[in-house]
Enzyme design. Structure first.
Site, mmCIF file in Angstrom:
data_model
loop_
_atom_site.group_PDB
_atom_site.id
_atom_site.type_symbol
_atom_site.label_atom_id
_atom_site.label_comp_id
_atom_site.label_asym_id
_atom_site.label_seq_id
_atom_site.Cartn_x
_atom_site.Cartn_y
_atom_site.Cartn_z
ATOM 1 N N LYS A 183 37.821 78.356 15.276
ATOM 2 C CA LYS A 183 37.213 79.037 16.848
ATOM 3 C C LYS A 183 35.725 79.345 16.261
ATOM 4 C CE LYS A 183 37.741 82.288 19.441
ATOM 5 N NZ LYS A 183 36.690 82.671 20.193
ATOM 6 N N GLU A 258 38.402 89.872 7.679
ATOM 7 C CA GLU A 258 37.183 90.446 7.515
ATOM 8 C C GLU A 258 36.884 91.547 8.260
ATOM 9 O OE1 GLU A 258 33.666 91.443 7.224
ATOM 10 O OE2 GLU A 258 33.205 89.512 7.227
ATOM 11 N N CYS A 292 28.266 93.765 9.060
ATOM 12 C CA CYS A 292 29.959 94.256 8.744
ATOM 13 C C CYS A 292 29.312 95.465 7.801
ATOM 14 C CB CYS A 292 30.723 93.749 8.500
ATOM 15 S SG CYS A 292 30.739 91.957 7.445
ATOM 16 N N GLU A 392 32.074 102.353 13.824
ATOM 17 C CA GLU A 392 31.044 101.052 13.285
ATOM 18 C C GLU A 392 30.055 100.765 14.914
ATOM 19 O OE1 GLU A 392 30.818 96.653 11.552
ATOM 20 O OE2 GLU A 392 32.240 97.105 13.027
#
Length: 498
Positions: A183, A258, A292, A392
């Site tokens: 996906k 991750e 990231c 983040e």
């Protein structure tokens, strides 16, 4: 200015790939794909929902036995053919990726597409290198361990590096003998669908790779909880990663995550400042900070902080923002309007907490950028406890703090819940090794930042997830060990003597 040609919408693949056929979604829904440079619609694509995931899983199940039995070198041959096809299609793929994501096309040409090709080539060569082991056990017995494919795996690709992450996930999964239900993000599905076309062109068997773009709450959720998917690989936010772990409990599927990061980037007093400035700027501003592993926390020794910041801010101020299809553009727009608003909201958070905006913090005041999702390179001085130092942001937004000694630097660096990438700049070899060992991170870069290679494992610890992409570790992630015992000549005494 050298602007490349626009993508013709008529040539874009817009349907789902299920069982080797391009099909519409069962529910008839569509997803609008937006160009982040101007806010205009590029095209509409079919939306995958739960029923489409079920069809894709069934196709992957049907293809799994034949793909697993195929000689490993034949699986590798197809992956190498796919790498060649991507390389031949590099100009189109670079323009498509730039149009859909906002990546500057020069980055797509020089980094994203070559890294994608390299990754498929690495795992094409790795397919027949997966070895088992012979274990010394009791006399008279032979015990060997072989690694078998898991079967059907689900893969959820994020929106920030869609082309590259497709290769990171498909490469090891296919090389190890698994079939895939993938996906891509509903925001950036176009390069993944193009890879699907190339997969068909080079001759992969039907059903080995199935592509179902859709929303996380429907298609993604069904992949996570599907009883016939044996493993899920997810790249994305920590919050969604937790929900995937919960959903995986239904059939105890293997999970690889991750997740987010808050990369510390430490500059010591003995650093080579020009190299540290350039490497740190790449670490945070490449791909508009939407990574990231971005070097989002600058931790500067107080003796060099002022000199470093002067050069760093001057460099950041000079970065050329513009049309992603212009080969001179160095920073494009953020990938979606919603994310643009989120990143800007952190500027206000920084102000409320007493942070100092040293540069940027706003949308550029230029007519040609007005309709896009642009944010100027942003530098904020903040306390290590502030939200902008702990959460983040995922944009061209770097927070700055200073330290006096090594222990303080280490405490600041390890002072978040994340543990993905980290870096340090020093000429002291002993210090470099000490910090590499003590940093709470899955990856450490010394006198560089944000280096990746298909042979080197990529992943994190803590709230940055678990499991590894790339390298031989990735092949292990997509296999499971089976221990086989053979009695060669061992006597079997009666356990119940009579």
């Amino acid at each position: 200015m050298a602007r490349l040609a626009d993508i013709d919408p008529a040539g874009i693949q817009t349907r789902l790939l299920i069982g080797g056929r391009w099909v519409d979604g069962a529910g008839g829904g569509e997803l609008a794909v937006i160009n982040p440079y101007n806010g205009a619609e590029i095209c509409k694509i079919a939306e995958a929902r739960e029923e489409d995931v079920d069809r894709a899983v069934a196709a992957a199940q049907a293809a799994a036995p034949g793909w697993a039995r195929l000689a490993a070198h034949e699986r590798g041959r197809l992956l190498l053919k796919l790498a060649d096809a991507i390389e031949a299609d590099k100009d189109y793929l670079a323009r498509l990726e730039a149009t859909n994501t906002g990546h500057p096309v020069r980055d797509c040409q020089n980094l994203d597409v070559p890294r994608t090709v390299l990754c498929f080539r690495y795992f094409g060569g790795m397919a027949d290198k997966l070895e088992g082991a012979v274990i010394p056990v009791d006399a008279g017995f032979l015990n060997y361990v072989e690694r078998e494919p898991i079967g059907v795996v689900g893969q959820i690709v994020p929106w920030n590096f869609p082309l590259m992450f497709v290769s990171w996930k498909l490469g090891p999964a296919l090389a190890a003998g698994n079939t895939v239900v993938m996906k891509p993000s509903e925001i950036t599905p176009l390069s993944t669908l193009r890879i699907g076309e190339l997969i068909k062109d080079v001759g992969f068997p039907d059903g080995v790779v199935n592509i179902v773009p859709g929303y996380g709450g429907t298609a993604g959720q069904r992949i996570a909880d599907h009883p016939h998917i044996g493993k899920i690989s997810f790249t994305g936010s920590t919050a969604v990663g937790r929900s995937i772990v919960r959903a995986s409990a239904g059939n105890l599927k293997k999970v690889q995550l991750e997740l987010g990061g808050k990369g510390p980037n430490i500059v010591f007093e003995d650093a080579v400042i020009p190299a540290a400035v350039g490497g740190s700027a790449f670490g945070i501003f490449h791909n508009q900070g939407q990574a990231c592993i971005a070097a989002s926390r600058l931790i500067l020794h107080e003796k060099v902080a002022d000199a470093f910041l002067e050069k760093f801010i001057n460099l950041a101020r000079s970065i050329r923002l513009g049309d992603p299809l212009d080969t001179e553009t160095e920073m494009g727009p953020l990938t979606s309007r919603l994310h643009h608003e989120r990143v800007l909201s952190f500027v206000e958070v920084a102000r409320q907490e007493g942070g100092e905006i040293l540069l940027g913090g706003k949308t550029p005041d230029r007519d040609d950028l007005r309709n896009g999702f642009f944010i100027e390179p942003t530098v904020v001085r903040a306390d290590p406890s502030h939200r902008v130092q702990q959460e983040e942001v995922f944009g061209p937004f770097v927070s700055v703090t200073t330290f006096r000694n090594d222990e303080e630097a280490l405490a600041i660096a390890n002072g978040t819940a994340y543990g993905l990438g980290s870096g340090l700049w020093t000429q002291d070899l002993a210090r470099a090794h000490r910090f590499a060992k003590r940093l709470h991170a899955g990856m450490v870069w010394i006198n560089s930042y944000k280096r990746v290679h298909p042979a080197s494992p990529f992943g994190g610890v803590g709230e940055s997830g678990y499991g590894r992409e790339m390298g031989f570790e990735a092949m292990r992630e997509y296999t499971q060990p089976k221990s086989v015992w053979i009695n060669v000549d061992a006597p079997i005494p009666p356990f119940y003597p009579r």
